[in-house]
Design a protein around this motif. Sequence first.
Motif, mmCIF file in Angstrom:
data_model
loop_
_atom_site.group_PDB
_atom_site.id
_atom_site.type_symbol
_atom_site.label_atom_id
_atom_site.label_comp_id
_atom_site.label_asym_id
_atom_site.label_seq_id
_atom_site.Cartn_x
_atom_site.Cartn_y
_atom_site.Cartn_z
ATOM 1 N N ALA A 178 -11.954 28.889 10.622
ATOM 2 C CA ALA A 178 -12.334 27.975 9.547
ATOM 3 C C ALA A 178 -11.423 26.749 9.527
ATOM 4 C CB ALA A 178 -12.282 28.698 8.206
ATOM 5 N N SER A 179 -10.147 26.960 9.797
ATOM 6 C CA SER A 179 -9.207 25.832 9.843
ATOM 7 C C SER A 179 -9.590 24.852 10.951
ATOM 8 C CB SER A 179 -7.782 26.342 10.073
ATOM 9 O OG SER A 179 -7.337 27.135 8.998
ATOM 10 N N ALA A 200 -12.691 22.914 9.959
ATOM 11 C CA ALA A 200 -12.359 21.872 8.984
ATOM 12 C C ALA A 200 -11.673 20.691 9.666
ATOM 13 C CB ALA A 200 -11.464 22.448 7.887
ATOM 14 N N PHE A 236 -8.226 24.924 3.529
ATOM 15 C CA PHE A 236 -9.233 24.237 4.337
ATOM 16 C C PHE A 236 -9.557 22.852 3.761
ATOM 17 C CE2 PHE A 236 -10.900 28.835 4.820
ATOM 18 C CZ PHE A 236 -9.917 29.125 5.743
ATOM 19 N N VAL A 254 -15.529 22.350 0.763
ATOM 20 C CA VAL A 254 -15.423 23.777 1.030
ATOM 21 C C VAL A 254 -15.938 24.576 -0.163
ATOM 22 C CG1 VAL A 254 -13.902 25.711 1.630
ATOM 23 C CG2 VAL A 254 -13.385 23.401 2.481
#
Length: 261
Positions: free
Chosen positions: A20-21, A24, A46, A53
């Motif tokens: 997810a990082s 992003a 994030f 988000v």
Amino acid sequence: MANKFAIVTGASTGIGFELASIAAENGYDLLVVADEPLIDAAAADFRSHGVEVTSIEADLATLEGVDRLLAAGGGRQVDLLCANAGRGLGHGFLEQDVADWRRVIDTNVTGTIYLLQKVLKDMVARDGGKVLITGSIAGFIPGSFQAVYNGTKAFIDSFADAIRNEIKEAKGVTVTTLMPGPVETEFFDRADMLDTNVGASDSKSDPADVARDGWEALMKGEAHIVSGWKNKVQATLAHVTPASVLAEQHRHMAEPGSAKK
């Protein structure tokens, strides 16, 4: 609002958090989910990358939980799905509670393929989208003292290969399977495996490295990626080693109390 939208499951910690990082950082708005409140704190991290988000706490072992996740997307087109949520379970199969091993199967298999069916239908219809499924080299190995978990990963590894072939006419859709070995995450604590050789080992992979390997393969549209050279060797050997030998090797890794022997 970014033009790109990604869903990442199991995003509160470990590989999912790192995926997810990266998403992003690459400008994807996110819908992230986990079965614990920590997902909201992860979402705050994030957002530091300047993307939108949405976080949701949901049980992806249930069809209702998957439906709640998809509803939280508000009908937005899913450009990328990281189907990463998973659950482990240690100890001998005959000692395990039915509710515990069912939860592993429902999380790793039922919830995962239900989510994939929902998302892939739209991707194939428009001929566009990327999917990363977190499988495991555990799927190549009979998992003594981790039998249900390894069995679910064998299913996922095989299922991904089959679906990839079924949708091959949709040239704009790719399905990539990320297959790590043991990773330094909360997995072994949650699976009650800290007293095993594999749980106590200090040679587990860094989840950030695994996520980067998965992301690079995903962006290239590759079918598979085994993360880490040692795991590549182990995966190759698993294809030519008798199942009985693999099971015995896994026993030495995963038998309760093996870290003390």
